[in-house]
Design an enzyme around this catalytic site. Sequence first.
Site, mmCIF file in Angstrom:
data_model
loop_
_atom_site.group_PDB
_atom_site.id
_atom_site.type_symbol
_atom_site.label_atom_id
_atom_site.label_comp_id
_atom_site.label_asym_id
_atom_site.label_seq_id
_atom_site.Cartn_x
_atom_site.Cartn_y
_atom_site.Cartn_z
ATOM 1 N N HIS A 99 0.826 -1.234 0.000
ATOM 2 C CA HIS A 99 0.000 0.000 0.000
ATOM 3 C C HIS A 99 0.852 1.272 0.000
ATOM 4 O O HIS A 99 0.302 2.371 -0.081
ATOM 5 C CB HIS A 99 -0.925 0.029 1.217
ATOM 6 C CG HIS A 99 -1.938 -1.073 1.226
ATOM 7 N ND1 HIS A 99 -2.773 -1.320 0.151
ATOM 8 C CD2 HIS A 99 -2.264 -2.004 2.169
ATOM 9 C CE1 HIS A 99 -3.551 -2.355 0.438
ATOM 10 N NE2 HIS A 99 -3.262 -2.792 1.645
ATOM 11 N N ASP A 110 -4.699 -12.757 3.410
ATOM 12 C CA ASP A 110 -5.835 -12.253 4.185
ATOM 13 C C ASP A 110 -7.180 -12.498 3.517
ATOM 14 O O ASP A 110 -8.210 -12.171 4.087
ATOM 15 C CB ASP A 110 -5.646 -10.768 4.543
ATOM 16 C CG ASP A 110 -5.124 -9.930 3.393
ATOM 17 O OD1 ASP A 110 -4.889 -10.487 2.301
ATOM 18 O OD2 ASP A 110 -4.954 -8.715 3.590
ATOM 19 N N HIS A 122 -6.460 -7.093 -0.559
ATOM 20 C CA HIS A 122 -6.619 -5.664 -0.835
ATOM 21 C C HIS A 122 -5.821 -5.261 -2.077
ATOM 22 O O HIS A 122 -4.797 -5.872 -2.385
ATOM 23 C CB HIS A 122 -6.127 -4.843 0.362
ATOM 24 C CG HIS A 122 -6.813 -5.181 1.643
ATOM 25 N ND1 HIS A 122 -6.312 -6.114 2.529
ATOM 26 C CD2 HIS A 122 -7.979 -4.724 2.170
ATOM 27 C CE1 HIS A 122 -7.140 -6.221 3.553
ATOM 28 N NE2 HIS A 122 -8.158 -5.391 3.367
ATOM 29 N N ASP A 149 -3.034 -10.524 -2.578
ATOM 30 C CA ASP A 149 -3.511 -10.047 -1.276
ATOM 31 C C ASP A 149 -4.974 -9.622 -1.439
ATOM 32 O O ASP A 149 -5.389 -9.199 -2.511
ATOM 33 C CB ASP A 149 -2.649 -8.861 -0.832
ATOM 34 C CG ASP A 149 -2.983 -8.371 0.567
ATOM 35 O OD1 ASP A 149 -2.269 -8.757 1.512
ATOM 36 O OD2 ASP A 149 -3.965 -7.598 0.720
HETATM 37 ZN ZN LIG Z 1 -4.379 -7.102 2.612
#
Ligand SMILES: [Zn+2]
Length: 338
Positions: free
Chosen positions: A125, A253, A168, A166
């Site tokens: 991120h 995740d 996200h 991932d």
């Molecule tokens: Zn994540």
Amino acid sequence: MIKDTSEVTTLYSPIFLEHRPRDYHPENPDRLLRAVRALQRLNLWKPIEPVPVPEEELLMVHSRDYVELIREKSRAFSYLDPDTYVSPGTWEAALTAFGASQMAVEIALKTGGMALALVRPPGHHAGKAGRAFNASTLGFCIFNNAAYAAKVAEELAGKVLIIDFDAHHGNGTQEILWNDPNAVHIDLHERDIYPWSGYEHDVGGKNAEGTKINLPMPHYSGDDDYIYAWDEVVLPLLAQLRPKLVVVSAGFDGFLGENLTTLRLSELFFAYAGSTLSRYPLAVIFEGGYSVGLGKGLPAFIRGYLSGEIREVPVSPSYEALRTVARVKEVQSEWWEF
Ligand SMILES: [Zn+2]
């Protein structure tokens, strides 16, 4: 062809445990110890200790102001934003995480196998100057290990493919590589959650159009939906690119029971994904995963990679997943064949 376990190299340093929250936080040193135990159960625990990179290396992917901000802030414990902390161990851990990422690329290219950079703090991120694409926070990340691995790979191999699974969107990685035509980045993630980016029409900047491929998967997606998306988009791209190296932003995740998102992935998806990549050298950069995904998803991915056999898995994706994948293919058909 079945691979030998010697084809998995792990890069790990106890320094990664020194990036520490003050109170309970999901991104904490125990995550890494869970991953270590999973590798021990696979008899794959013979880590190589990476060395920190010189500070200038951070400037390959980050602005000087951001690097200086992190160096100063991490002299004491503080929060950079409501999600993301730094502590006195953060700076050394982050430089060593870059060292591990660099070594992962070099080792994967040399051995033709998998090199796993088991690092903290996570990175995908983190954008050039911090928060990427107007994200609200840095999402636990400090410096972008995967983007740095991609840049190292480009220097050694010319072009690189990054796959980020991932849960996200890897917004920082995508922002850093946005205008880079030599970095193809495929990102599967749950749509409409943090960091609220990574949609079908986000395809890369000027002269790099079609090198960024986003698969914003529906809420509650499971193995069938992800394997379908993998078959329809990731595999055709792999076949057309035939990369010399794949950088994997490996977050676990999305595993059922992680409870950070609505995704419901299991060992099946992660093993399948690993098996389809077994012909490629992989630099695997550790991202998210906070509980059960580390104990089950990570070893499934490695076992799949080592098994070396791509089994056809019959799937019945949801209507929403079919629609998402169809939209992605329609947008990307300007640059790719499906
Ligand atoms: Zn994540």
